[in-house]
Write a protein that holds these residues in place. Structure first.
Motif, PDB file in Angstrom:
ATOM      1  N   ILE A 125       0.857  -1.181   0.000  1.00  9.90           N
ATOM      2  CA  ILE A 125       0.000   0.000   0.000  1.00  9.90           C
ATOM      3  C   ILE A 125       0.897   1.236   0.000  1.00  9.90           C
ATOM      4  O   ILE A 125       1.723   1.419   0.904  1.00  9.90           O
ATOM      5  CB  ILE A 125      -0.934   0.037   1.228  1.00  9.90           C
ATOM      6  CG1 ILE A 125      -1.747  -1.261   1.315  1.00  9.90           C
ATOM      7  CG2 ILE A 125      -1.869   1.231   1.148  1.00  9.90           C
ATOM      8  CD1 ILE A 125      -1.261  -2.205   2.380  1.00  9.90           C
TER       9      ILE A 125
ATOM     10  N   LEU B  47       1.389   4.725   0.807  1.00 10.69           N
ATOM     11  CA  LEU B  47       0.779   5.749   1.653  1.00 10.69           C
ATOM     12  C   LEU B  47       1.296   7.142   1.307  1.00 10.69           C
ATOM     13  O   LEU B  47       0.587   8.127   1.508  1.00 10.69           O
ATOM     14  CB  LEU B  47       1.056   5.438   3.122  1.00 10.69           C
ATOM     15  CG  LEU B  47       0.530   4.085   3.614  1.00 10.69           C
ATOM     16  CD1 LEU B  47       1.022   3.822   5.025  1.00 10.69           C
ATOM     17  CD2 LEU B  47      -0.991   4.034   3.552  1.00 10.69           C
TER      18      LEU B  47
ATOM     19  N   GLN C  65      -2.874   8.713   6.363  1.00 11.11           N
ATOM     20  CA  GLN C  65      -2.958   7.866   5.177  1.00 11.11           C
ATOM     21  C   GLN C  65      -3.299   6.428   5.558  1.00 11.11           C
ATOM     22  O   GLN C  65      -4.047   5.744   4.846  1.00 11.11           O
ATOM     23  CB  GLN C  65      -1.643   7.916   4.397  1.00 11.11           C
ATOM     24  CG  GLN C  65      -1.318   9.262   3.770  1.00 11.11           C
ATOM     25  CD  GLN C  65      -2.258   9.599   2.632  1.00 11.11           C
ATOM     26  OE1 GLN C  65      -3.396  10.041   2.845  1.00 11.11           O
ATOM     27  NE2 GLN C  65      -1.801   9.409   1.409  1.00 11.11           N
TER      28      GLN C  65
ATOM     29  N   ARG D 262      -6.953   6.416   6.062  1.00 20.55           N
ATOM     30  CA  ARG D 262      -7.677   6.458   4.780  1.00 20.55           C
ATOM     31  C   ARG D 262      -7.628   5.104   4.083  1.00 20.55           C
ATOM     32  O   ARG D 262      -8.601   4.669   3.465  1.00 20.55           O
ATOM     33  CB  ARG D 262      -7.081   7.544   3.882  1.00 20.55           C
ATOM     34  CG  ARG D 262      -7.296   8.961   4.402  1.00 20.55           C
ATOM     35  CD  ARG D 262      -6.722  10.009   3.462  1.00 20.55           C
ATOM     36  NE  ARG D 262      -6.928  11.345   4.005  1.00 20.55           N
ATOM     37  CZ  ARG D 262      -5.964  12.111   4.543  1.00 20.55           C
ATOM     38  NH1 ARG D 262      -4.708  11.656   4.590  1.00 20.55           N
ATOM     39  NH2 ARG D 262      -6.252  13.299   5.024  1.00 20.55           N
ATOM     40  N   ALA D 263      -6.485   4.446   4.166  1.00 23.75           N
ATOM     41  CA  ALA D 263      -6.330   3.140   3.519  1.00 23.75           C
ATOM     42  C   ALA D 263      -6.908   2.005   4.354  1.00 23.75           C
ATOM     43  O   ALA D 263      -6.945   0.861   3.889  1.00 23.75           O
ATOM     44  CB  ALA D 263      -4.853   2.873   3.239  1.00 23.75           C
TER      45      ALA D 263
ATOM     46  N   ASP E 182      -0.708   7.972  -4.376  1.00 22.86           N
ATOM     47  CA  ASP E 182      -1.057   7.769  -2.986  1.00 22.86           C
ATOM     48  C   ASP E 182      -2.292   6.875  -2.864  1.00 22.86           C
ATOM     49  O   ASP E 182      -3.274   7.041  -3.593  1.00 22.86           O
ATOM     50  CB  ASP E 182      -1.336   9.097  -2.301  1.00 22.86           C
ATOM     51  CG  ASP E 182      -0.054   9.823  -1.887  1.00 22.86           C
ATOM     52  OD1 ASP E 182       1.015   9.475  -2.412  1.00 22.86           O
ATOM     53  OD2 ASP E 182      -0.141  10.734  -1.036  1.00 22.86           O
ATOM     54  N   LEU E 183      -2.212   5.907  -1.964  1.00 24.55           N
ATOM     55  CA  LEU E 183      -3.254   4.932  -1.646  1.00 24.55           C
ATOM     56  C   LEU E 183      -3.403   3.847  -2.709  1.00 24.55           C
ATOM     57  O   LEU E 183      -4.340   3.045  -2.651  1.00 24.55           O
ATOM     58  CB  LEU E 183      -4.608   5.610  -1.371  1.00 24.55           C
ATOM     59  CG  LEU E 183      -4.584   6.674  -0.267  1.00 24.55           C
ATOM     60  CD1 LEU E 183      -5.986   7.217  -0.024  1.00 24.55           C
ATOM     61  CD2 LEU E 183      -4.000   6.121   1.031  1.00 24.55           C
TER      62      LEU E 183
ATOM     63  N   GLU F 229      -2.900   0.327  -4.056  1.00 22.55           N
ATOM     64  CA  GLU F 229      -2.663  -0.977  -3.439  1.00 22.55           C
ATOM     65  C   GLU F 229      -2.423  -2.010  -4.533  1.00 22.55           C
ATOM     66  O   GLU F 229      -3.090  -1.990  -5.568  1.00 22.55           O
ATOM     67  CB  GLU F 229      -3.854  -1.413  -2.580  1.00 22.55           C
ATOM     68  CG  GLU F 229      -4.119  -0.509  -1.391  1.00 22.55           C
ATOM     69  CD  GLU F 229      -5.122  -1.098  -0.410  1.00 22.55           C
ATOM     70  OE1 GLU F 229      -5.291  -2.346  -0.425  1.00 22.55           O
ATOM     71  OE2 GLU F 229      -5.720  -0.320   0.346  1.00 22.55           O
TER      72      GLU F 229
END
Length: 311
Positions: free
Chosen positions: A5, A7, A43, A46-47, A294-295, A297
């Motif tokens: 992931i 971040l 982050q 959020r994830a 960002d974010l 996966e």
């Protein structure tokens, strides 16, 4: 499960689109954090990674954009009631860094921080995998990391075992564990029914670096290489001066190392609204490349499972 992931994917300065450097690896539910730039704990929220299962933080170097998220993160975990020690690995002086962390904010942590200095070539052995520290070439002392899973036992040939007279059941398990069995007076050896050992997965994270032989060698046949790609070719002189890599240089290293997949990160604020120039340059050299967002996966799948899914 082996999930990565992203971040934080920015270089040096945060932007509205990119946080500073932070990469989370979730391996079978254990969380490993590689670098921890400002805002990492938000982050993580959020994830929806959670924090309870974070066992270790691996720092590549002590530039602020790679470490400023740690003070807030550890205090939040303490507020949440964490009592288990947290391992923080990094280059020389990580003990002093951990001492400063523990003293920040007039707040006594409820858990211990276990700081471990690493040198290139050091190996952190864990259950089922190991983390290897790599020499990298940056403007301050720095290391990269390779997560390498242990070799797995070969596939069990059920049909061949039955042909040899082995009845399905506990004897199958013994053979697969590497033990010989006796059936009607005959010794059956594991190598008669078990294939060659199979590799685990390998992820390499360069941290901030110029392209270098040490990262190249560690990346050979990796399933995933996450490499510094701060700049495009028209900023080559600045890449040399700041000791970062261009997207094309990262792609050339990935190609030479025969990696399965390349993800570029540590993207300069110059490209905060459009990183397409970096992707275009890299794709001219190496096809299976992505610019990290960002974010983002991504799952790293076992190679033999990829082959089986394509049949």
């Amino acid at each position: 499960m082996l999930r990565v992931i992203f971040l934080g994917t920015g270089g040096s300065l945060p932007t509205p689109e990119r946080n500073p450097a932070a990469i989370m690896i979730n391996r079978e539910g254990e969380l490993l954090l590689f670098d921890c730039g400002e805002g990492t704990q938000q982050q993580m929220m959020r994830a929806k990674t959670g924090m309870k299962s974070l066992s270790s933080i691996f720092i590549t170097h002590f530039h602020a954009d790679h470490i400023l998220g740690i003070p807030g993160l550890i205090q939040t975990m303490s507020f949440q009631g964490r009592t288990e020690p947290l391992k923080i690995y990094g280059p020389h002086h990580v003990h002093e860094f951990a001492r400063i962390l523990s003293a920040l904010g007039y707040y006594k942590l409820r858990f211990e921080i276990d700081a471990v200095d690493l040198e290139p070539g050091d190996v952190v052995k864990r259950d089922g995998y190991s983390i290897h520290a790599l020499k990298t070439h940056h403007s301050v002392p720095s290391i990269g990391y390779a997560l390498i899973e242990d070799e797995r036992v070969g596939r069990f040939n059920r049909e061949r075992a039955i042909e040899l007279g082995v009845p399905p059941g506990p004897l199958f398990s013994k053979l697969h564990r590497g033990e010989q069995v006796e059936v009607k007076g005959r010794i059956i050896l594991p190598e008669e029914v078990v294939g060659e050992p199979r590799p685990g997965r390998k992820i390499v994270y360069s941290g901030d670096t110029r392209p270098c032989q040490e990262v190249l060698e560690a990346s050979r046949d990796a399933d995933l290489l996450i490499h510094d790609a701060t700049l495009a070719n028209d900023q080559q002189e600045w890449a040399l001066e700041s000791m970062h890599s261009t997207a094309e240089e990262a792609a050339r290293l990935a190609k030479e190392a025969n990696v399965s997949r390349l993800i570029l990160t540590h993207i300069s604020a110059r490209y905060s609204e459009n990183a397409e120039p970096l992707l275009t340059e890299a794709k001219k050299v190496f096809g299976n490349v992505t610019i990290a967002q960002d974010l983002l996966e991504t799952e790293v799948v076992l190679r033999d499972e990829i082959g089986a899914s394509q049949k």
